[in-house]
Design an enzyme around this catalytic site. Structure first.
Site, PDB file in Angstrom:
ATOM      1  CB  ALA A  66       8.508 -37.278 -15.644  1.00 52.16           C
ATOM      2  N   GLY A 111      12.279 -39.180 -12.762  1.00 49.72           N
ATOM      3  CA  GLY A 111      12.830 -37.871 -13.101  1.00 49.72           C
ATOM      4  C   GLY A 111      13.378 -37.121 -11.891  1.00 49.72           C
ATOM      5  CD  GLU A 114      15.756 -39.939 -15.305  1.00 48.05           C
ATOM      6  OE1 GLU A 114      14.571 -39.573 -15.150  1.00 48.05           O
ATOM      7  OE2 GLU A 114      16.151 -40.522 -16.329  1.00 48.05           O
ATOM      8  CD  GLU A 134      12.251 -43.722 -14.725  1.00 45.18           C
ATOM      9  OE1 GLU A 134      12.725 -44.642 -14.019  1.00 45.18           O
ATOM     10  OE2 GLU A 134      12.627 -42.549 -14.636  1.00 45.18           O
TER      11      GLU A 134
HETATM   12  N1  DAK Z   1       3.386 -37.737 -11.386  1.00 44.28           N
HETATM   13  C1  DAK Z   1       2.157 -37.176 -11.137  1.00 44.28           C
HETATM   14  N2  DAK Z   1       1.533 -37.266  -9.936  1.00 44.28           N
HETATM   15  C2  DAK Z   1       2.168 -37.931  -8.958  1.00 44.28           C
HETATM   16  C3  DAK Z   1       3.440 -38.522  -9.154  1.00 44.28           C
HETATM   17  C4  DAK Z   1       4.053 -38.409 -10.427  1.00 44.28           C
HETATM   18  N3  DAK Z   1       5.274 -38.907 -10.691  1.00 44.28           N
HETATM   19  N4  DAK Z   1       3.800 -39.131  -7.993  1.00 44.28           N
HETATM   20  C5  DAK Z   1       2.787 -38.894  -7.125  1.00 44.28           C
HETATM   21  N5  DAK Z   1       1.801 -38.196  -7.706  1.00 44.28           N
HETATM   22  C6  DAK Z   1       0.549 -37.726  -7.109  1.00 44.28           C
HETATM   23  C7  DAK Z   1      -0.402 -38.918  -6.925  1.00 44.28           C
HETATM   24  O1  DAK Z   1      -1.090 -39.197  -8.115  1.00 44.28           O
HETATM   25  C8  DAK Z   1      -1.331 -38.360  -5.839  1.00 44.28           C
HETATM   26  O2  DAK Z   1      -2.238 -37.461  -6.431  1.00 44.28           O
HETATM   27  P1  DAK Z   1      -3.798 -37.374  -5.923  1.00 44.28           P
HETATM   28  O3  DAK Z   1      -4.336 -38.753  -6.081  1.00 44.28           O
HETATM   29  O4  DAK Z   1      -3.686 -36.937  -4.489  1.00 44.28           O
HETATM   30  O5  DAK Z   1      -4.411 -36.351  -6.821  1.00 44.28           O
HETATM   31  C9  DAK Z   1      -0.389 -37.530  -4.978  1.00 44.28           C
HETATM   32  O6  DAK Z   1       0.749 -37.253  -5.787  1.00 44.28           O
HETATM   33  C10 DAK Z   1       0.082 -38.272  -3.740  1.00 44.28           C
HETATM   34  O7  DAK Z   1       0.608 -39.515  -4.150  1.00 44.28           O
HETATM   35  P2  DAK Z   1       0.168 -40.894  -3.444  1.00 44.28           P
HETATM   36  O8  DAK Z   1      -1.235 -40.829  -2.948  1.00 44.28           O
HETATM   37  O9  DAK Z   1       0.508 -42.001  -4.374  1.00 44.28           O
HETATM   38  O10 DAK Z   1       1.147 -40.880  -2.183  1.00 44.28           O
HETATM   39  P3  DAK Z   1       1.817 -42.106  -1.432  1.00 44.28           P
HETATM   40  O11 DAK Z   1       2.503 -41.535  -0.237  1.00 44.28           O
HETATM   41  O12 DAK Z   1       0.842 -43.231  -1.249  1.00 44.28           O
HETATM   42  O13 DAK Z   1       2.937 -42.648  -2.457  1.00 44.28           O
HETATM   43  C11 DAK Z   1       4.775 -42.439  -4.063  1.00 44.28           C
HETATM   44  C12 DAK Z   1       4.018 -41.847  -2.829  1.00 44.28           C
HETATM   45  C13 DAK Z   1       5.797 -41.389  -4.489  1.00 44.28           C
HETATM   46  C14 DAK Z   1       5.460 -43.712  -3.644  1.00 44.28           C
HETATM   47  C15 DAK Z   1       3.731 -42.739  -5.173  1.00 44.28           C
HETATM   48  O14 DAK Z   1       2.936 -41.574  -5.397  1.00 44.28           O
HETATM   49  C16 DAK Z   1       4.381 -43.134  -6.465  1.00 44.28           C
HETATM   50  O15 DAK Z   1       4.766 -44.288  -6.630  1.00 44.28           O
HETATM   51  N6  DAK Z   1       4.468 -42.184  -7.404  1.00 44.28           N
HETATM   52  C17 DAK Z   1       4.964 -42.442  -8.737  1.00 44.28           C
HETATM   53  C18 DAK Z   1       6.458 -42.564  -8.676  1.00 44.28           C
HETATM   54  C19 DAK Z   1       7.034 -42.867 -10.047  1.00 44.28           C
HETATM   55  O16 DAK Z   1       6.663 -43.878 -10.656  1.00 44.28           O
HETATM   56  N7  DAK Z   1       7.902 -42.010 -10.505  1.00 44.28           N
HETATM   57  C20 DAK Z   1       8.478 -42.154 -11.792  1.00 44.28           C
HETATM   58  C21 DAK Z   1       7.681 -41.324 -12.705  1.00 44.28           C
HETATM   59  S1  DAK Z   1       8.133 -41.724 -14.370  1.00 44.28           S
HETATM   60  C22 DAK Z   1      10.429 -40.034 -20.850  1.00 44.28           C
HETATM   61  C23 DAK Z   1      10.606 -38.877 -20.162  1.00 44.28           C
HETATM   62  C24 DAK Z   1      10.729 -38.928 -18.795  1.00 44.28           C
HETATM   63  C25 DAK Z   1      10.627 -40.107 -18.131  1.00 44.28           C
HETATM   64  C26 DAK Z   1      10.468 -41.266 -18.826  1.00 44.28           C
HETATM   65  C27 DAK Z   1      10.379 -41.254 -20.182  1.00 44.28           C
HETATM   66  N8  DAK Z   1      10.233 -39.957 -22.245  1.00 44.28           N
HETATM   67  C28 DAK Z   1       9.296 -39.011 -22.713  1.00 44.28           C
HETATM   68  C29 DAK Z   1      10.828 -40.971 -23.075  1.00 44.28           C
HETATM   69  C30 DAK Z   1      10.632 -40.114 -16.705  1.00 44.28           C
HETATM   70  C31 DAK Z   1       9.685 -40.844 -16.122  1.00 44.28           C
HETATM   71  C32 DAK Z   1       9.394 -40.745 -14.715  1.00 44.28           C
HETATM   72  O17 DAK Z   1       9.935 -40.004 -13.941  1.00 44.28           O
END
Ligand code: DAK
Length: 260
Positions: A66, A111, A114, A134
């Protein structure tokens, strides 16, 4: 609806949906979720489409979760609404009468994992990485991960992935049953399309009833689920596809299904 964040192609009865926000690793914001919901409503009604493939644009990510930037400042009520929308979309995909295959071309995190879990089949490229990170962000999986991951790979493995927030590679995802198949990155779409075409050559109504039997049957005890299967099996005999399929077999020719 005009799509800003999705690319749509239709090829030989297969719809290919590409989530197209490569600068944000194809992260799911509200707009993308609404577009997915809209696209799947269309697929369900379009007789020309037999199978749907979901993939991500670019080389690195299927969907990295997400959209964290969009979620960061949500109020409690907005977060609840966002989670509800995500649930609706995953359910919409799962309940789509046609098979849905995720072609996972890179990171499938949060997400994104998911979303892959909402699909019926997951084909992973060798560079795919899966995870539910998360808890690293101080939240729990919010689009059904605690439930669908657990049902797919079992409680112990789901707990390990969710509590640790760690990523696993495609080979490990295959080993634990999260990925159906792992293929070289450059063959991902070709292999997934081939799988879609194999499915499309079968009786479309039978494929759809199988999906219904599997999904709805899993919510029932075995006795009732088998009864339900028997009802749907009986229903097949009301279709032209059943008559054509069995006749073609006996006549030693390829069946020509009409989906009627
Ligand atoms: N959201 C927004 N931007 C993201 C992103 C994300 N999930 N993942 C990556 N980006 C963006 C980065 O901010 C970066 O943007 P700029 O700085 O270039 O503007 C760009 O994509 C490239 O990312 P990186 O520079 O970090 O690239 P790397 O190759 O170094 O790393 C990575 C790739 C995928 C390992 C890393 O970006 C990363 O760890 N991303 C976050 C992954 C993550 O934590 N995903 C889970 C998201 S939380 C809920 C509803 C839904 C959810 C939970 C609760 N409620 C409302 C209760 C669901 C939650 C999730 O999915």
């Amino acid at each position: 609806m005009t799509y800003e964040n999705l690319l749509l192609e239709i090829e030989n009865g297969t719809a290919i949906v590409t989530i197209n926000r490569p600068k944000a690793m194809n992260a799911l914001n509200e707009r993308t979720l609404l577009e997915l919901q809209n696209a799947f409503s269309g697929f369900a009604e379009d007789d020309a489409i037999q199978v749907i493939i979901i993939t991500g644009s670019g080389e690195k990510a299927f969907v990295a979760g997400a959209d964290i930037a969009a979620m960061q400042s949500l109020t409690v009520l907005e977060a609840r609404q966002f989670a509800k929308l995500g649930h609706q979309v995953m359910r919409h995909i799962e309940a789509c009468p046609k098979p849905v295959i995720a072609a996972i071309n890179g990171f499938a995190l949060g997400g994104g994992c998911e979303l892959a879990l909402g699909c019926d089949i997951r084909v992973a490229a060798e560079n795919a990485r899966f995870g539910q990170p998360e808890v690293n962000l101080g939240v729990i999986p919010g689009f059904g991960g605690t439930q669908r991951l657990t049902r797919l790979i079992g409680k112990g493995r789901a707990m390990e992935l969710i509590f640790s927030g760690s990523m696993i590679d495609a080979a490990e995802a295959y080993r634990i049953g999260l990925a159906n198949k792992v293929v070289p990155h450059d063959q991902l779409l070709a292999v997934t399309k081939k799988m879609a075409s194999t499915i499309s050559n079968n009786g479309p109504l039978a494929v759809r009833l199988s999906k219904e039997a599997i999904h709805n049957g899993l919510e029932l005890d075995l006795e009732r689920a088998n009864q339900y299967e028997a009802e749907l099996f009986g229903l097949c005999f009301a279709t032209a596809d059943q008559k054509e399929g069995m006749q073609a077999f006996l006549e030693k020719r390829q069946a020509e299904f009409t989906g009627k």
